[in-house]
Write an enzyme that holds these catalytic residues in place. Structure first.
Site, PDB file in Angstrom:
ATOM      1  CG  ASP A 166       0.388  65.116  27.931  1.00  0.00           C
ATOM      2  OD1 ASP A 166      -0.714  65.481  28.383  1.00  0.00           O
ATOM      3  OD2 ASP A 166       1.408  65.019  28.633  1.00  0.00           O
TER       4      ASP A 166
ATOM      5  CG  ASP B 156       6.120  67.651  29.694  1.00  0.00           C
ATOM      6  OD1 ASP B 156       7.208  67.918  29.134  1.00  0.00           O
ATOM      7  OD2 ASP B 156       5.047  68.201  29.382  1.00  0.00           O
TER       8      ASP B 156
END
Length: 266
Positions: free
Chosen positions: A129, A109
């Site tokens: 994030d 990710d």
């Protein structure tokens, strides 16, 4: 159409792309007990709600940090869409050079976010994030992935505070009116939210000192909008950053995918 799947520790985020346009997104709870048929039927039932026919899905890209579900979504792709998916892992071309000491240690990710951030905003770039963990990633001026930092996410902090204390209770994660709480609930909210804001601002300052003061700071993830309202540190808030990165990586590897698909049918 491309079905992009981001399997995180807390949520599975799904997006549908028509060419370069993200036309629909969904979020569902991550559950390792669900079988491919369960996720498959759920996704196929959601598509018509956004005017998408499942038969129009002819490409699938998957980014997963939950190994048991990687295989689940790979099987789902084959069974329900008749498509061999692109799974972001070591060996997949991304266009980004990984300068981590051991590139295999970088979560898929994080790589996907870096690809999207550099392609959308150039470099240097700092990505924050907000997921189960709050993850900071740095991309150089030349588009190299430099590394980052990992801290506990907001929900994780709140849950640990509730579970490890006898007299503190769960509270809604909304900013209190003042930093000085006048009751237990607002005191917890202040500590968790404003404390997290302070941590993010301090980390961004440190990252900028290393990658450049002109770095674009991008926020993404489920809690990004909450933190964004309490600070001016972000230049961009893009909740779909990972999905965009999946589309870009699928595009980079499109020729290889086509060759493998033809080989499988020979």
């Amino acid at each position: 159409m491309l079905l992009a799947v981001d399997v995180g520790n807390t949520n599975v985020t799904i997006g549908i792309f028509r060419e370069e346009d993200l036309i629909a997104t969904w979020r569902m709870a991550t559950d390792t007990r669900r079988l491919p048929d369960e996720y498959g039927l759920l996704i196929r039932s959601l598509l018509p709600l956004k005017g998408v026919d499942f038969q129009d899905v002819d490409k699938v890209a998957i980014c997963s940090v939950v190994p048991p579900l990687t295989q689940v979504f790979e099987e789902l792709s084959d069974t329900y869409f008749g498509v061999r998916p692109l799974i972001v892992n070591t060996g997949i071309r991304t266009g980004v050079k990984i300068l981590y000491e051991n590139p295999r240690d970088v979560g898929s990710d994080r790589v996907v976010d870096a690809v999207a951030a550099y392609n959308l905003y150039g470099g240097p770039t700092i990505v924050v994030d907000f997921g189960t963990a709050t993850v900071f990633d740095a991309i150089s001026r030349d588009g190299d992935y430099l590394g980052g930092a990992i801290a506990s996410g907001i929900n994780l902090i709140a849950e640990a505070l509730f579970e490890r204390t006898s007299q503190l209770r769960r509270v809604e994660l909304i900013p209190p009116k003042t930093a000085i709480g006048r009751n237990t609930a607002s005191s917890i909210q202040s500590g968790i939210i404003f404390g997290h804001v302070g941590m993010v601002e301090a980390m961004v300052r440190r990252f900028k000192a290393e990658v450049g003061d002109d770095a674009t700071v991008v926020a993404t993830g489920g809690m990004a909008s909450l933190i964004h309202k309490e600070t001016s540190v972000f230049d961009v808030v893009n909740p779909d950053l990972t999905l965009v990165g999946l589309r870009l990586i699928h595009q980079i590897n499109a020729d290889d995918i086509s060759i493998k698909a033809r080989d499988n049918h020979v």
